[in-house]
Write an enzyme that holds these catalytic residues in place. Structure first.
Site, mmCIF file in Angstrom:
data_model
loop_
_atom_site.group_PDB
_atom_site.id
_atom_site.type_symbol
_atom_site.label_atom_id
_atom_site.label_comp_id
_atom_site.label_asym_id
_atom_site.label_seq_id
_atom_site.Cartn_x
_atom_site.Cartn_y
_atom_site.Cartn_z
ATOM 1 N N ASP A 184 35.453 16.468 -5.226
ATOM 2 C CA ASP A 184 36.116 17.768 -4.882
ATOM 3 C C ASP A 184 36.645 17.664 -3.369
ATOM 4 O O ASP A 184 37.212 17.016 -2.816
ATOM 5 C CB ASP A 184 35.172 18.850 -5.325
ATOM 6 C CG ASP A 184 35.955 20.260 -5.421
ATOM 7 O OD1 ASP A 184 36.675 20.616 -6.331
ATOM 8 O OD2 ASP A 184 35.950 21.020 -4.184
ATOM 9 N N TYR A 309 40.169 26.821 2.340
ATOM 10 C CA TYR A 309 41.251 26.729 1.484
ATOM 11 C C TYR A 309 42.555 27.310 2.376
ATOM 12 O O TYR A 309 43.375 26.655 2.174
ATOM 13 C CB TYR A 309 41.030 27.724 0.303
ATOM 14 C CG TYR A 309 40.208 26.915 -0.830
ATOM 15 C CD1 TYR A 309 41.091 26.364 -2.018
ATOM 16 C CD2 TYR A 309 39.012 27.016 -0.829
ATOM 17 C CE1 TYR A 309 40.146 25.609 -2.772
ATOM 18 C CE2 TYR A 309 38.237 26.391 -1.911
ATOM 19 C CZ TYR A 309 39.022 25.606 -2.791
ATOM 20 O OH TYR A 309 38.233 25.268 -3.791
ATOM 21 N N HIS A 359 33.412 17.382 -13.634
ATOM 22 C CA HIS A 359 33.624 17.472 -12.259
ATOM 23 C C HIS A 359 32.797 17.503 -11.177
ATOM 24 O O HIS A 359 32.766 16.775 -10.154
ATOM 25 C CB HIS A 359 34.340 18.898 -12.103
ATOM 26 C CG HIS A 359 35.050 19.028 -10.902
ATOM 27 N ND1 HIS A 359 36.393 18.626 -10.588
ATOM 28 C CD2 HIS A 359 34.634 19.967 -9.756
ATOM 29 C CE1 HIS A 359 36.569 19.157 -9.279
ATOM 30 N NE2 HIS A 359 35.478 19.706 -8.844
#
Length: 381
Positions: A184, A309, A359
């Site tokens: 990730d 982000y 994931h």
């Protein structure tokens, strides 16, 4: 101690959450206000009410934070100040004298708790049925803004800055040659660490790696059916599942008010990823989910974690310079990794595709991840 030594000091750390904070959390979950739901819509509008109620109920009646706090505290933990930011990390030295240092980096909505089941086998393979020649000195930092490395107190903590902080952390620990692994966000930070310190990073291993096609139609001509399915998954993420990223990269402060005030809101916000948007419900153990969510809640870092982000948005879609460090890639179900795209940016010398896990590989298939990390680093030790 002079000011410079104080700034570079490595300080022992132990998690010790006040009971009043745990009581407050339980009371807030118990008093949650629940939204309505259109019957029969499943996951099409977001996380279903029944799923959040199920986990919220367990959070208040069965989940034991103290047990998971003790599991984290079983590993030596420290903090230090790097580039003006507090950085928390686990540091587990192997008993094997020839161990290779390895820095593991988590992602969102995860934390250092993602790695609880892989640290022991990586640091002490002899005690876990493995070959002692595969041992690592394991360093697991919390990304600035996340958990006990939070909150961030200044702008600019993007991926390259985090990578530079990791290089400094490894230098302070006395490690001149080491490996890097992550998934990730860790699959962006670890490669950037390799670019930042190529003379120190012996090898790079990633899972949940994300690379888009360049736009040249010829690049997709030779893709396998599995790779085309992964590429279709990227399109689906962009069209249906990227709302969290759009909000966190633009209006994370507005979102923070809700998440910092509602633990059930924090749970639901993180749960879409942990449950694979309804396609992998139960793939991540409910205690693991709640430990990660509880860490965000107790450290009040939902907003500061989302800042990564915002900081990284300017470089999204931009092609990274080629990294010459030998790279291993593990592809788990649900990953969008396509080798041809990855090789534009990396010297891929090791590639493994798995039919189990997902994931959150360190949580869903720790045995497979540990085995692949060991196998790759045998090539570069």
């Amino acid at each position: 101690m002079d000011d410079m030594n104080a700034m570079t000091e490595i300080r022992p750390f132990r998690i010790d959450i006040p009971q009043a904070d745990l009581d407050d959390l339980r009371a807030r979950v118990a008093a949650a206000r629940w939204p309505d739901e259109i019957p029969g819509t499943g996951w099409s509008y977001g996380v279903p009410l029944a799923r959040v109620r199920e986990l919220a109920g367990y959070w208040t009646t069965g989940y034991d934070w103290r047990a998971h706090e003790a599991a984290l505290n079983a590993f030596p933990q420290f903090t230090t100040t790097i580039d003006g930011q507090n950085v928390h990390f686990l540091h587990v030295r192997s008993p094997e004298p020839g161990a290779l240092p390895l820095v593991l980096t988590h992602g969102w909505p995860g934390s250092v708790a993602e790695f609880l089941h892989v640290i022991g086998p990586l640091a002490d393979p002899r005690a876990h049925g493995g070959d002692p020649a595969d041992a690592f000195h394991v360093v697991v930092p919390s990304i600035p803004g996340y958990g006990f490395s939070g909150p961030t107190t200044a702008t600019g903590w993007d991926v390259p800055r985090v990578a530079r902080a990791w290089a400094e952390l490894m230098r302070r620990l006395g490690y001149q040659r080491y490996g890097a692994q992550g998934g990730d966000w860790g699959a962006r930070i670890s490669p950037e660490l390799a670019r930042t310190a190529p003379d120190h990073v012996a090898g790079l291993h990633v899972n949940a790696f994300f690379a888009l096609p360049s736009g040249d139609p010829a690049e997709t001509d030779g893709l396998t059916d599995a790779e085309r399915a992964r590429l279709a998954g990227v399109a689906r993420w962009q069209g249906e599942r990227s709302g969290y990223a759009a909000i966190q990269s633009t209006r994370q402060q507005t979102l923070a008010y809700a998440l910092l005030d509602s633990p059930v809101g924090q749970l639901a916000w993180n749960l879409e990823w942990f449950d694979g948007y309804g396609e992998d419900v139960g793939g991540v153990d409910r205690d693991a989910i709640l430990t990660n969510v509880t860490l965000y809640w107790l450290t009040r870092t939902a907003g500061s974690a989302a800042r990564l982000y915002k900081e990284a948005a300017a470089s999204w879609g931009r092609r990274s310079e080629h990294c010459p460090v030998p790279t291993g890639m593990a592809v788990f179900p649900g990953d969008s990794t396509v080798r041809a795209f990855a090789e534009r940016e990396h010297a891929v010398v090791h590639w493994t595709e798995f039919d189990r896990g997902g994931h959150f590989a360190a949580l869903q298939a720790p045995d497979l991840l540990v085995g692949d990390v060991r196998a790759f680093f045998r090539r570069v030790r």
